[in-house]
Design a protein around this motif. Structure first.
Motif, PDB file in Angstrom:
ATOM      1  N   GLY A  30       0.621  -1.338   0.026  1.00 19.32           N
ATOM      2  CA  GLY A  30       0.183   0.089  -0.071  1.00 19.32           C
ATOM      3  C   GLY A  30       0.805   1.264   0.123  1.00 19.32           C
ATOM      4  N   MET A  31       2.097   1.026   0.298  1.00 20.73           N
ATOM      5  CA  MET A  31       3.129   2.252   0.255  1.00 20.73           C
ATOM      6  C   MET A  31       3.386   2.706  -1.216  1.00 20.73           C
ATOM      7  SD  MET A  31       5.326   1.634   3.627  1.00 20.73           S
ATOM      8  CE  MET A  31       4.343   0.773   4.925  1.00 20.73           C
ATOM      9  N   PHE A  32       3.155   1.962  -2.142  1.00 17.26           N
ATOM     10  CA  PHE A  32       3.398   2.127  -3.476  1.00 17.26           C
ATOM     11  C   PHE A  32       2.317   3.219  -3.636  1.00 17.26           C
ATOM     12  CE2 PHE A  32       5.398  -1.964  -3.714  1.00 17.26           C
ATOM     13  CZ  PHE A  32       6.661  -1.641  -4.130  1.00 17.26           C
ATOM     14  N   ASN A  33       2.674   3.912  -4.833  1.00 20.42           N
ATOM     15  CA  ASN A  33       1.780   5.119  -5.206  1.00 20.42           C
ATOM     16  C   ASN A  33       0.669   4.235  -6.108  1.00 20.42           C
ATOM     17  OD1 ASN A  33       0.445   7.510  -5.567  1.00 20.42           O
ATOM     18  ND2 ASN A  33       1.960   8.285  -6.980  1.00 20.42           N
ATOM     19  N   LEU A  34      -0.570   3.805  -5.566  1.00 23.81           N
ATOM     20  CA  LEU A  34      -1.452   3.188  -6.131  1.00 23.81           C
ATOM     21  C   LEU A  34      -2.784   3.780  -6.170  1.00 23.81           C
ATOM     22  CD1 LEU A  34      -0.745  -0.507  -4.679  1.00 23.81           C
ATOM     23  CD2 LEU A  34      -0.060   0.631  -6.778  1.00 23.81           C
ATOM     24  N   ARG A  35      -3.602   3.863  -7.362  1.00 27.43           N
ATOM     25  CA  ARG A  35      -4.860   4.458  -7.263  1.00 27.43           C
ATOM     26  C   ARG A  35      -5.900   3.580  -6.780  1.00 27.43           C
ATOM     27  NH1 ARG A  35      -3.057   4.465 -12.773  1.00 27.43           N
ATOM     28  NH2 ARG A  35      -4.958   3.245 -13.319  1.00 27.43           N
ATOM     29  N   LEU A  36      -6.882   3.907  -6.463  1.00 25.02           N
ATOM     30  CA  LEU A  36      -7.998   3.089  -5.758  1.00 25.02           C
ATOM     31  C   LEU A  36      -8.575   2.104  -6.649  1.00 25.02           C
ATOM     32  CD1 LEU A  36     -10.321   5.549  -3.984  1.00 25.02           C
ATOM     33  CD2 LEU A  36      -8.585   3.980  -3.059  1.00 25.02           C
ATOM     34  N   LYS A  37      -8.469   2.211  -8.087  1.00 32.88           N
ATOM     35  CA  LYS A  37      -8.865   1.140  -8.977  1.00 32.88           C
ATOM     36  C   LYS A  37      -7.771  -0.192  -8.861  1.00 32.88           C
ATOM     37  CE  LYS A  37      -9.903   0.165 -14.084  1.00 32.88           C
ATOM     38  NZ  LYS A  37     -10.244   1.212 -15.183  1.00 32.88           N
ATOM     39  N   GLN A  38      -6.613   0.483  -8.726  1.00 37.26           N
ATOM     40  CA  GLN A  38      -5.318  -0.642  -8.850  1.00 37.26           C
ATOM     41  C   GLN A  38      -5.544  -1.367  -7.607  1.00 37.26           C
ATOM     42  OE1 GLN A  38      -2.445   2.347  -9.542  1.00 37.26           O
ATOM     43  NE2 GLN A  38      -1.292   1.027 -10.797  1.00 37.26           N
ATOM     44  N   ILE A  39      -5.931  -0.613  -6.553  1.00 36.12           N
ATOM     45  CA  ILE A  39      -6.097  -1.465  -5.035  1.00 36.12           C
ATOM     46  C   ILE A  39      -7.192  -2.492  -5.273  1.00 36.12           C
ATOM     47  CG2 ILE A  39      -6.764  -1.136  -2.808  1.00 36.12           C
ATOM     48  CD1 ILE A  39      -5.095   1.280  -2.633  1.00 36.12           C
ATOM     49  N   ALA A  40      -8.368  -2.158  -5.738  1.00 34.34           N
ATOM     50  CA  ALA A  40      -9.402  -2.723  -5.905  1.00 34.34           C
ATOM     51  C   ALA A  40      -9.015  -4.132  -6.814  1.00 34.34           C
ATOM     52  CB  ALA A  40     -10.449  -2.460  -6.550  1.00 34.34           C
ATOM     53  N   TYR A  41      -8.290  -3.959  -7.886  1.00 29.83           N
ATOM     54  CA  TYR A  41      -7.923  -5.212  -8.775  1.00 29.83           C
ATOM     55  C   TYR A  41      -6.817  -6.109  -8.135  1.00 29.83           C
ATOM     56  CZ  TYR A  41      -5.978  -7.448 -12.773  1.00 29.83           C
ATOM     57  OH  TYR A  41      -5.668  -8.417 -13.898  1.00 29.83           O
ATOM     58  N   ILE A  42      -6.053  -5.596  -7.346  1.00 34.72           N
ATOM     59  CA  ILE A  42      -5.022  -6.233  -6.515  1.00 34.72           C
ATOM     60  C   ILE A  42      -5.750  -7.090  -5.591  1.00 34.72           C
ATOM     61  CG2 ILE A  42      -3.119  -6.188  -4.768  1.00 34.72           C
ATOM     62  CD1 ILE A  42      -2.300  -3.641  -6.439  1.00 34.72           C
ATOM     63  N   ALA A  43      -6.633  -6.636  -4.642  1.00 35.06           N
ATOM     64  CA  ALA A  43      -7.437  -7.132  -3.830  1.00 35.06           C
ATOM     65  C   ALA A  43      -8.283  -8.307  -4.205  1.00 35.06           C
ATOM     66  CB  ALA A  43      -8.301  -6.301  -3.071  1.00 35.06           C
ATOM     67  N   LEU A  44      -9.091  -8.247  -5.415  1.00 35.77           N
ATOM     68  CA  LEU A  44      -9.669  -9.056  -6.340  1.00 35.77           C
ATOM     69  C   LEU A  44      -8.691 -10.362  -6.562  1.00 35.77           C
ATOM     70  CD1 LEU A  44     -12.471  -7.209  -8.044  1.00 35.77           C
ATOM     71  CD2 LEU A  44     -12.875  -8.643  -6.079  1.00 35.77           C
ATOM     72  N   THR A  45      -7.653  -9.876  -7.260  1.00 37.56           N
ATOM     73  CA  THR A  45      -6.602 -10.985  -7.894  1.00 37.56           C
ATOM     74  C   THR A  45      -6.158 -11.781  -6.652  1.00 37.56           C
ATOM     75  OG1 THR A  45      -5.856  -9.393  -9.298  1.00 37.56           O
ATOM     76  CG2 THR A  45      -4.553 -11.370  -8.877  1.00 37.56           C
ATOM     77  N   VAL A  46      -5.799 -11.280  -5.532  1.00 40.52           N
ATOM     78  CA  VAL A  46      -5.224 -12.039  -4.310  1.00 40.52           C
ATOM     79  C   VAL A  46      -6.833 -12.993  -3.763  1.00 40.52           C
ATOM     80  CG1 VAL A  46      -4.808 -12.032  -1.739  1.00 40.52           C
ATOM     81  CG2 VAL A  46      -3.870 -10.456  -3.454  1.00 40.52           C
ATOM     82  N   GLY A  47      -7.775 -12.305  -3.750  1.00 39.93           N
ATOM     83  CA  GLY A  47      -8.884 -12.985  -3.269  1.00 39.93           C
ATOM     84  C   GLY A  47      -9.071 -14.486  -4.145  1.00 39.93           C
ATOM     85  N   LEU A  48      -8.781 -14.251  -5.597  1.00 40.24           N
ATOM     86  CA  LEU A  48      -9.228 -15.232  -6.410  1.00 40.24           C
ATOM     87  C   LEU A  48      -8.071 -16.423  -6.309  1.00 40.24           C
ATOM     88  CD1 LEU A  48     -10.549 -16.350  -9.141  1.00 40.24           C
ATOM     89  CD2 LEU A  48      -8.598 -14.996 -10.414  1.00 40.24           C
ATOM     90  N   PHE A  49      -6.910 -15.896  -5.991  1.00 43.67           N
ATOM     91  CA  PHE A  49      -5.797 -17.057  -5.716  1.00 43.67           C
ATOM     92  C   PHE A  49      -6.065 -17.694  -4.445  1.00 43.67           C
ATOM     93  CE2 PHE A  49      -3.424 -15.023  -9.231  1.00 43.67           C
ATOM     94  CZ  PHE A  49      -2.598 -16.187  -9.562  1.00 43.67           C
ATOM     95  N   HIS A  50      -6.692 -17.234  -3.488  1.00 40.53           N
ATOM     96  CA  HIS A  50      -7.135 -17.795  -2.160  1.00 40.53           C
ATOM     97  C   HIS A  50      -8.284 -18.578  -2.455  1.00 40.53           C
ATOM     98  CE1 HIS A  50      -4.226 -15.432   0.066  1.00 40.53           C
ATOM     99  NE2 HIS A  50      -4.494 -16.037   1.180  1.00 40.53           N
TER     100      HIS A  50
END
Length: 184
Positions: A30-50
């Motif tokens: 989260g300390m990377f300069n990420l937009r909210l859309k990127q954050i949502a995409y990352i969270a969904l990707t991690v959820g899919l892998f889980h």
């Protein structure tokens, strides 16, 4: 009915323990300069892998359970204990941050790295005979929420909770591993 509630609560706690790894790594990411859309995409990707990783583990675990019976249950308990100890030690050492940016191949590496323990836990749960849909749904949902929360919180703070969340997650996995060795 009590057995179903007990199984749900157990799986929910396990999902939380596994998701704490995603949360703690998400704090650093989260300390990377990420937009909210990127954050949502990352969270969904991690959820899919889980979802994918424990499902693969459960399929393998059911096969092993059919072949090796109660020995497989003890092996699964030992695996949870080892995972819990590893996560606990990593947390104490402060190894909660990742050096890979969560974009492109870095996102794939990030998602795999925080969901590998779900594969092993899925193996154990497959041996144990846990409900597949319930398990992977809870793991995916909780991982998505905790990753999202970790990424958002990481934008605001400097990651001081990361190690503590891994210690907590490792402790929960360790406790469930020990529980498999105890008589019901």
């Amino acid at each position: 009915m009590d057995t179903m509630v007990g199984e749900f609560l157990t799986l929910l706690l396990m999902a939380f323990a596994l998701g704490m790894d995603s949360f703690s790594v998400g704090l650093g990411m989260g300390m990377f300069n990420l937009r909210l859309k990127q954050i949502a995409y990352i969270a969904l990707t991690v959820g899919l892998f889980h979802i994918i990783m424990p499902l693969a583990g459960m399929i393998a675990g059911r096969f092993l359970s059919d072949q090796f019976g109660s020995y497989a249950t003890y092996a699964g308990g030992l695996l949870l204990i080892l995972l819990g100890i590893g996560m606990f030690i990593s947390g104490l050492k402060g190894e909660s941050e990742s050096l890979v940016a969560p974009v492109g191949i870095g996102l794939f590496i990030f998602a795999i790295s925080v969901s590998l323990d779900s594969l092993s836990v899925g193996l154990t749960l497959g041996i144990y005979g846990a409900r597949t849909i319930l398990t992977v749904s809870l793991f995916g949902l909780v991982a998505t929420i905790l990753t999202l929360f970790g990424l958002l919180l990481g934008r605001k703070v400097q990651g001081f909770l990361g190690a503590y969340s891994q210690v907590l997650g490792g402790s929960v996995l360790l406790a469930f591993g020990v529980k498999l060795f105890l008589p019901l």
